[in-house]
Design a protein around this motif. Sequence first.
Motif, mmCIF file in Angstrom:
data_model
loop_
_atom_site.group_PDB
_atom_site.id
_atom_site.type_symbol
_atom_site.label_atom_id
_atom_site.label_comp_id
_atom_site.label_asym_id
_atom_site.label_seq_id
_atom_site.Cartn_x
_atom_site.Cartn_y
_atom_site.Cartn_z
ATOM 1 N N ALA A 848 -34.682 -5.581 12.944
ATOM 2 C CA ALA A 848 -34.028 -5.582 11.715
ATOM 3 C C ALA A 848 -34.773 -4.561 10.618
ATOM 4 C CB ALA A 848 -33.848 -6.930 11.294
ATOM 5 N N ALA A 851 -34.685 -1.095 11.494
ATOM 6 C CA ALA A 851 -33.323 -0.654 11.386
ATOM 7 C C ALA A 851 -32.888 -0.253 9.735
ATOM 8 C CB ALA A 851 -32.316 -1.369 11.917
ATOM 9 N N LEU A 852 -33.305 -1.144 9.102
ATOM 10 C CA LEU A 852 -33.075 -0.966 7.666
ATOM 11 C C LEU A 852 -33.826 0.045 7.060
ATOM 12 C CD1 LEU A 852 -31.553 -2.279 5.140
ATOM 13 C CD2 LEU A 852 -33.647 -3.580 4.628
ATOM 14 N N MET A 853 -35.130 0.225 7.503
ATOM 15 C CA MET A 853 -35.885 1.417 7.076
ATOM 16 C C MET A 853 -35.344 2.677 7.544
ATOM 17 S SD MET A 853 -40.132 2.129 8.077
ATOM 18 C CE MET A 853 -39.542 2.384 9.650
#
Lengths: 867, 232
Positions: A848, A851-853
């Motif tokens: 997660a 993915a956010l980065m």
Amino acid sequence: MTCSGWNAIDPSHQWPAHQGLSHWCNRNFPSGPTPVQSHAWPQISTGQNALLIAPTGTGKTLAAFLPILDDLLAQANHGLLKDQICSLYISPLKSLSNDILKSLCRPLQEIAQSSGAKASPVRVGIRTGDTNPYLRQKLRKSPPHILITTPESLSILLSQPCWAAHFRHLKSIIVDEIHSLAPVKRGSDLALSLERLSALTDIDPQRIGLSATCKPADLIGKFLVGPNRACHVVQPDLQSTPGQSLLAVESLIKADESPYRPLVNQRLTKRLQKSLELYKTSIVFTNTRPMTERVAFLLKQESTGLVDPESIAAHHGSLDQTLRQNVEANLKSGDLRMVVSSTSLELGVDYQSADYVIQLGLSGSVARCLQRLGRAGHGPGRIRKGLILATGPAELAGAVVTANAALNGEIESIRVIQKPLDVLCQNLIAMACLDDQNSDKVFEIVCKSYPYKDLDRSEFDSCLSYLSGELASPAGAWEPQPGEPPRWTAPRIWKAKGEFGIRNSRVARWFRMNVGTIISEESISVESQGTRIGSLETSYADQLQPGDRFVLDGKALEYRRTEGSTIHAKSVSGEALFPRWTSDRPGLSELLAIQLAQFRDQLANLILNGTSLATDWLTKTYAMRPADANCLVTLWKAQLSVSEVPESNGVLVEVFPEQHGTAYAVHFGLHHSASQAMARAVSSRIGKLVGRDLQLTVSDLGFVIHTSAQPISMEDVESLFQTNGLDADVLEGLDRGELIASRFKHTASTGFMVLRNTERGRVRVGGQDWVSRRLYPVVAESCPTHPLVLEARRETMEQFLDLPALKTWLKTAPKIRVRFLKRISPFAAAWIEPFGGDMAEPIQFESADDALMHLHQRLFSVPERVI
Amino acid sequence: MDSISESWKQGPDRWFFTPEGALIRPDDGTLVIADLHLGYEATRARAGDFLPDRSLKEIQHRLLGLFQKIKVQNLVLAGDVTESQAAFTGRITILDQFLNWVGDQNVETLIVAGNHDRPSSPSHTFQDQVVMDAWLIHHGHKKYNFRELACKGEIIGHWHPVIKWQGRTFRAFLSSPERIVLPAFSGDAAGLDLLSSNIFQKSSIPYECWACSDSSVINFGKIQDIRSLPGG
């Protein structure tokens, strides 16, 4: 294009023995019985199980009922007819049930009148979801001799002790449109209901199946009667009799034109107007509800000078029942000029007035194409006329192949679902509602049905343990009091000493409110000026603001307000948006996909030898119009100019850059579910190589994978298709995607973990996807062998993935071709992602945090700001 | 604090955003969370669903992680603490279980009422709003003028902001110098997607968006700008 397939009259057979019935038959059918009636009589009149297969309009429903009516009328003559249900007719459609009621009541009434009686001694009754409480009570108190019902209503009746007693003397059961039930869970449910019914009767009732298109007949016969009974297949050879079908194919788009919506809408309207001029009544099949609304709306708006807009109607499952019944009645009486339907009119009632069928887009299978074509030209000697309209060259190629196979009568084989555990769970609740049950006896009953013939006792026991709340609970699950062992909330049954029964009367109530296997999204009713029009899915309706306009029943409505579970809207004129409804669009059948791949290959070879050769082949072999043939040739040439046309026995991988990474378009000659299996394995392998999330679009004949990473090497591309570790990689590709979780939403509903209809209204904070997003991971993690988790996996693996077909194909060592392109190829754009990659399924390989980065990097294309 | 500051991000007036979706003011040990929706599964179960109810344990687990990182004096529950009446039933209610557990961690609790909270027991003190460190904390379903109450700004919940991207859902904070909108602390709440909903984009308040993953909080800039970004 023509094919034979109509029945002739066989005058050799005599009508039934009962004088009144025989006279009635002679009056109405002076030519004598039809072949199917002649062939079926010996089997049915002697109480044998039979499967009747004959085209629509050949008298097979009457063939099934004649011996039954003959027997009932004879009993009445001898004063032996008692007030008990003797025969049961089950149809998948309420509209068909209503039609059969009329078809039975008319002769019975006429026979009674001819003998001077006011009413027939043989009574017919109907019990469906539409039957009001008063009539239900009346039927319960005074059961008819012939009861007409649907699979869902039958399951409810069998769960009620008073009805169970009424069924004790049942002698025969007719299942209509059996081919539409056998391959789906509704059929599994019915197969169990038939065994539950047999367990209640004094003698094992005779079973009669009816079907227009059905293959393989022996399997459907077994589905009807179970593994241990015999079934006679009655299928008169009608091939030598006169009659024909005409099925044309046309494209709405010309060569070099882009299929953008305004152009398609304009051409479509014009083409349908031409049909309005040429034919008395046409039925248009669109595959989806939004498209049905779009076509009906456009046609009503644009055809005011041509026909009365009221003679054009929409028909689909989200329209109000009364509106639909009116459309059906007007269609039958010939008062409508054109009816636009999603899929809802493809089965059932004979509409004698319909003389033309238009299929917009692809039907997916030959069987479905023929079924739809059969809605026109009912009656001996009439010609069935139809048209497949394509909205682009890829669809046009699919349409050509479908029409060709249909006219050659190449019907696909049906596959019967094996032991769906969610349907079993629902039936176990139903049986517990009737009375306390002995587990051993119930297991015996269940295994008598064809779909559950191979059910293991451990699987059966696991379903009982789930329903009684005894399966392993997730860590931290509900504790009735702090420190007590965690439990599941609201178990459905108790289980002790080899017996089981329902926990309380609420479970029986919930069962009746949620019976069945048809899964629909949560919806909200729409009313205009006090009249109910239909319903919208809640996820769509929630976004409406006062003043927003939408189309329903082919008419523009303006949203005013929502009160409780009803949207109030006002009828308006002018433009409006088309609602969104969820649907599983059918892919091509294996047969059609293989033929389409060969067609692509063959056309490419011809083009390489000269365009005129290809055009001649299309116009002569497939009777295509020259402009349509040119449309295909243009697409093929465009593909050949930047890449190559995939060989039907090979794999073509096209690698091309995108704004945020790389995409892989994989073409090969297999159907959607085999493509799905291959896509999972390849996704898993690419994901492990690049360590990034992927987005996957699966289609017939191929798939596209998008990634934010750089392209992998040529060697790595070739290794994507190895057979070593295929099963494990397919499973990993599934587990990292959303498919199983989304299927769990359905199995949890059918298996009564999550109710579709509740007494207190829906709990909304979790949103529409709470079951797949939150509940599935919890249940799957804590109890991997939970029957509903296993069922979601089985359903995915067997119905959505065709791994055996993929493995067989990979054993042929298909040649792998790799092309590095500058952009998506014409074939990939036309076949796999005609609407772009917006609807692609995420396949997750990143944490997660990563993915956010990556999302942040993608949005800003610069490192995170330092505050 | 040094190791903590790596995963926390500072918003207005020394309020910090944590990956767990909590707002912390380390100076005085105040922790604010909103939208716990305790008893969500129990509410579904009352309507007939047949489920394992484990959201209470999940919430306790996440809070415990925070309590272990910093000494919390006051825990403010900014509304929608419960999903429905189901959280208030039983000899020991789900809410009691939660509050007793917080008490066992030596943390004081202040409860603000949200639109879902309908306390039937007088033993649970729900307030319409509380003031902490000159910030007005209320749920957000009613309007208050924080200036009239001599406050610097307001902290609300109610909207459950999230960013949804390719099958993932990231909790998100919204902040301006005078307003902070908290994400739902409950994992059950579906969330309002800031990338597809216009509700906050249309607002006259220049919100900044902060998205949370398992162990990080990332600033996504002005909410009004997100869709027009190069990769948007």
